[in-house]
Design a protein around this motif. Structure first.
Motif, PDB file in Angstrom:
ATOM      1  N   UNK A  11     -10.617   6.307  11.038  1.00 35.00           N
ATOM      2  CA  UNK A  11     -10.256   6.611   9.654  1.00 35.00           C
ATOM      3  C   UNK A  11      -8.785   6.325   9.393  1.00 35.00           C
ATOM      4  N   UNK A  12      -7.918   6.834  10.247  1.00 33.20           N
ATOM      5  CA  UNK A  12      -6.485   6.586  10.058  1.00 33.20           C
ATOM      6  C   UNK A  12      -6.155   5.119  10.256  1.00 33.20           C
ATOM      7  N   UNK A  13      -6.834   4.471  11.200  1.00 30.60           N
ATOM      8  CA  UNK A  13      -6.590   3.045  11.439  1.00 30.60           C
ATOM      9  C   UNK A  13      -6.952   2.221  10.206  1.00 30.60           C
ATOM     10  N   UNK A  14      -8.129   2.447   9.637  1.00 26.29           N
ATOM     11  CA  UNK A  14      -8.553   1.703   8.451  1.00 26.29           C
ATOM     12  C   UNK A  14      -7.609   1.934   7.285  1.00 26.29           C
ATOM     13  N   UNK A  15      -7.252   3.194   7.070  1.00 27.93           N
ATOM     14  CA  UNK A  15      -6.355   3.530   5.964  1.00 27.93           C
ATOM     15  C   UNK A  15      -4.999   2.842   6.158  1.00 27.93           C
ATOM     16  N   UNK A  16      -4.478   2.881   7.371  1.00 31.71           N
ATOM     17  CA  UNK A  16      -3.168   2.286   7.648  1.00 31.71           C
ATOM     18  C   UNK A  16      -3.200   0.771   7.496  1.00 31.71           C
ATOM     19  N   UNK A  17      -4.240   0.136   8.033  1.00 29.07           N
ATOM     20  CA  UNK A  17      -4.345  -1.322   7.938  1.00 29.07           C
ATOM     21  C   UNK A  17      -4.416  -1.747   6.475  1.00 29.07           C
ATOM     22  N   UNK A  18      -5.258  -1.057   5.710  1.00 28.65           N
ATOM     23  CA  UNK A  18      -5.377  -1.386   4.288  1.00 28.65           C
ATOM     24  C   UNK A  18      -4.064  -1.175   3.552  1.00 28.65           C
ATOM     25  N   UNK A  19      -3.457  -0.020   3.764  1.00 29.15           N
ATOM     26  CA  UNK A  19      -2.250   0.327   3.005  1.00 29.15           C
ATOM     27  C   UNK A  19      -1.045  -0.501   3.432  1.00 29.15           C
ATOM     28  N   UNK A  20      -1.092  -1.076   4.631  1.00 29.49           N
ATOM     29  CA  UNK A  20       0.020  -1.934   5.046  1.00 29.49           C
ATOM     30  C   UNK A  20       0.187  -3.120   4.110  1.00 29.49           C
ATOM     31  N   UNK A  21      -0.904  -3.571   3.512  1.00 29.61           N
ATOM     32  CA  UNK A  21      -0.821  -4.647   2.515  1.00 29.61           C
ATOM     33  C   UNK A  21      -0.020  -4.165   1.302  1.00 29.61           C
ATOM     34  N   UNK A  22      -0.252  -2.936   0.891  1.00 25.77           N
ATOM     35  CA  UNK A  22       0.521  -2.371  -0.206  1.00 25.77           C
ATOM     36  C   UNK A  22       1.983  -2.169   0.148  1.00 25.77           C
ATOM     37  N   UNK A  23       2.256  -1.686   1.364  1.00 26.25           N
ATOM     38  CA  UNK A  23       3.662  -1.508   1.781  1.00 26.25           C
ATOM     39  C   UNK A  23       4.411  -2.831   1.720  1.00 26.25           C
ATOM     40  N   UNK A  24       3.762  -3.895   2.169  1.00 21.81           N
ATOM     41  CA  UNK A  24       4.419  -5.202   2.144  1.00 21.81           C
ATOM     42  C   UNK A  24       4.611  -5.695   0.710  1.00 21.81           C
ATOM     43  N   UNK A  25       3.659  -5.402  -0.163  1.00 20.07           N
ATOM     44  CA  UNK A  25       3.817  -5.790  -1.572  1.00 20.07           C
ATOM     45  C   UNK A  25       5.025  -5.097  -2.186  1.00 20.07           C
ATOM     46  N   UNK A  26       5.149  -3.792  -1.945  1.00 25.67           N
ATOM     47  CA  UNK A  26       6.272  -3.036  -2.500  1.00 25.67           C
ATOM     48  C   UNK A  26       7.593  -3.479  -1.873  1.00 25.67           C
ATOM     49  N   UNK A  27       7.575  -3.754  -0.580  1.00 21.08           N
ATOM     50  CA  UNK A  27       8.803  -4.185   0.098  1.00 21.08           C
ATOM     51  C   UNK A  27       9.275  -5.528  -0.437  1.00 21.08           C
ATOM     52  N   UNK A  28       8.343  -6.466  -0.585  1.00 19.08           N
ATOM     53  CA  UNK A  28       8.709  -7.790  -1.102  1.00 19.08           C
ATOM     54  C   UNK A  28       9.235  -7.677  -2.533  1.00 19.08           C
ATOM     55  N   UNK A  29       8.565  -6.886  -3.351  1.00 20.05           N
ATOM     56  CA  UNK A  29       9.020  -6.715  -4.730  1.00 20.05           C
ATOM     57  C   UNK A  29      10.422  -6.127  -4.767  1.00 20.05           C
ATOM     58  N   UNK A  30      10.678  -5.136  -3.890  1.00 21.39           N
ATOM     59  CA  UNK A  30      11.997  -4.493  -3.870  1.00 21.39           C
ATOM     60  C   UNK A  30      13.075  -5.457  -3.388  1.00 21.39           C
ATOM     61  N   UNK A  31      12.765  -6.248  -2.359  1.00 22.14           N
ATOM     62  CA  UNK A  31      13.736  -7.223  -1.858  1.00 22.14           C
ATOM     63  C   UNK A  31      14.091  -8.234  -2.944  1.00 22.14           C
ATOM     64  N   UNK A  32      13.076  -8.713  -3.654  1.00 18.04           N
ATOM     65  CA  UNK A  32      13.312  -9.710  -4.689  1.00 18.04           C
ATOM     66  C   UNK A  32      14.106  -9.120  -5.853  1.00 18.04           C
ATOM     67  N   UNK A  33      13.964  -7.825  -6.072  1.00 16.17           N
ATOM     68  CA  UNK A  33      14.744  -7.177  -7.130  1.00 16.17           C
ATOM     69  C   UNK A  33      16.211  -7.088  -6.734  1.00 16.17           C
ATOM     70  N   UNK A  34      16.482  -6.883  -5.446  1.00 14.82           N
ATOM     71  CA  UNK A  34      17.847  -6.937  -4.945  1.00 14.82           C
ATOM     72  C   UNK A  34      18.716  -5.732  -5.229  1.00 14.82           C
ATOM     73  N   UNK A  35      18.103  -4.587  -5.516  1.00  8.47           N
ATOM     74  CA  UNK A  35      18.906  -3.392  -5.811  1.00  8.47           C
ATOM     75  C   UNK A  35      18.678  -2.314  -4.755  1.00  8.47           C
ATOM     76  N   UNK A  36      19.701  -1.503  -4.522  1.00  6.18           N
ATOM     77  CA  UNK A  36      19.639  -0.419  -3.545  1.00  6.18           C
ATOM     78  C   UNK A  36      19.063   0.832  -4.193  1.00  6.18           C
ATOM     79  N   UNK A  37      18.107   1.466  -3.525  1.00  7.97           N
ATOM     80  CA  UNK A  37      17.584   2.757  -3.976  1.00  7.97           C
ATOM     81  C   UNK A  37      18.410   3.839  -3.300  1.00  7.97           C
ATOM     82  N   UNK A  38      19.157   4.580  -4.115  1.00  5.05           N
ATOM     83  CA  UNK A  38      20.037   5.597  -3.549  1.00  5.05           C
ATOM     84  C   UNK A  38      20.083   6.794  -4.501  1.00  5.05           C
TER      85      UNK A  38
END
Length: 386
Positions: free
Chosen positions: A348-375
């Motif tokens: 269960x945790x493996x499936x959830x993590x594998x699936x959600x890793x796609x979302x983490x990468x989407x958010x990370x790429x979007x944030x990198x392309x935005x180029x601003x620091x979250x602070x």
């Protein structure tokens, strides 16, 4: 008040006005501004009904007031949106991936298809299989160790381009999946390889469905953690670990542990006595109800409709809904799926993590392309300095 509203889907004009403490003219104004959805009452042609979840949201916002500290606090727990994103959202109890209904996508899409959509790239990514690292420890610890080298890679820059980042992201998803599940080949989409590795090839389509349903969900705690890491210029590997670390807590992705505890207790002591005792003692019923889906988690409903849940899971779902009005959330549906197939304990945790890793990468790429620091800033409430 909010809990009583959430157990209903629709409210009459009188009920809506009473809940909001307003006159009908103000209710009409909310409707005209799109803040409350309205539909005709099928049983009374001359009467309208108002969406209860919209009214609950307004009640919650008004209870917070407009003080700056209350506004800031409201962003920290299911409150006001704080980050602009084009990746996913929840609107009127439905989850959308870049404007497309996630449940509808789950009917046929693969996780690779969803990665292409969420990462906003032309080519469909391929999640390669890797040999799992040799590690003396739990599977979860092995995954962290496998990602550690990637986390130390050079910092990210917007100049690298989305396509290049998507290639890196696909490799990271493959590495994470390969260390959760010992994949035996590179042939076929990821859900098929996972199903074959677990010896449940006949249930491969169920695994495909759940991976799509779990790929992202707006700005979760783990997605926010991944975005914060990415905003500092850290590598995508570091962002992946940040997301996974936040996800591993029992209040988030590892909530399945608490769901299993409830299911085991129900098996030992009887479903209804356990549920009634927990209600009387004010204890939670993990796996039921969801803040973003007051009328029911559509992901759970879709997944549960795709197979016959085990009798103990069906009994628990029926009992909780009857006594509390809370429908099952995706964690309960996932626990039922693990028993139905059956899948390994860590599945269960493996499936959830594998699936959600796609979302983490989407958010990370979007944030990198935005180029601003979250602070963010903290509001100090300790003793005054001497």
């Amino acid at each position: 008040m909010i809990d009583s509203i959430n157990v209903k889907n629709w409210m009459t004009q009188e009920e809506a006005c009473e809940a909001l403490g307003v006159r009908k003219q103000t209710l009409y104004a909310y409707v005209s501004r799109g803040r409350i959805e309205v539909q005709g009452d099928p049983q009374h042609p001359n009467r309208n009904l108002y969406r209860a979840s919209d009214i609950a949201t307004l009640v919650k916002k008004r209870s917070l007031g407009r003080a700056r500290k209350n506004i800031a606090a409201s962003t920290m727990a299911w409150g006001e949106p704080i980050i602009d994103t084009r990746i996913s959202t929840v609107v009127r109890g439905r989850l959308y991936y870049r404007g497309q209904d996630a449940v509808q996508l789950a009917a046929s899409a693969t996780l690779e298809d969803i990665a292409r959509l969420l990462w906003n790239v032309t080519d469909t990514p391929r999640f390669a299989s890797f040999a799992p690292i040799e590690f003396d420890g739990s599977i979860g610890a092995r995954v962290f160790a496998a990602l550690a080298c990637d986390a130390a890679h050079d910092r990210q820059t917007p100049a690298a381009g989305v396509a290049n980042k998507a290639d890196q992201a696909a490799e990271l998803v493959g590495r994470l999946a390969s260390n959760f599940v010992e994949l035996h080949s590179n042939d076929g989409p990821l859900h098929l390889r996972i199903a074959h590795s677990w010896g449940v090839a006949r249930h491969a389509d169920l695994l495909r469905r759940v991976l799509v349903l779990l790929a992202d969900q707006e700005l979760t705690s783990s997605s926010f953690a991944a975005r914060v890491a990415a905003s500092t210029g850290a590598s995508l590997g570091a962002s992946m670990i940040a997301g996974l670390a936040a996800f591993s807590g029992p209040m988030h992705g590892n909530a399945i542990v608490r769901v299993r505890e409830l299911m085991d207790e129900a098996k030992r002591s009887g479903t209804e006595p356990v549920v009634r005792r927990r209600i009387a003692d004010g204890e939670p019923l993990p796996g039921f109800g969801h803040e973003l889906y007051p009328q029911g988690d559509p992901r759970a409903a879709d997944l549960l409709s795709a197979f016959e849940a085990p009798s103990n899971a069906r009994e628990l779902i029926e009992c909780v809904e009857r006594l509390t009005g809370k429908p099952p959330a995706i964690d309960m549906a996932l626990a039922a799926l693990v028993e139905h197939c059956p899948l390994p304990d860590e599945a269960a945790f493996a499936l959830f993590s594998i699936a959600r890793s796609v979302g983490w990468m989407a958010h990370s790429i979007e944030q990198v392309m935005e180029g601003s620091l979250i602070r963010p800033r903290a509001r100090y409430v300790g003793p005054a300095g001497q």
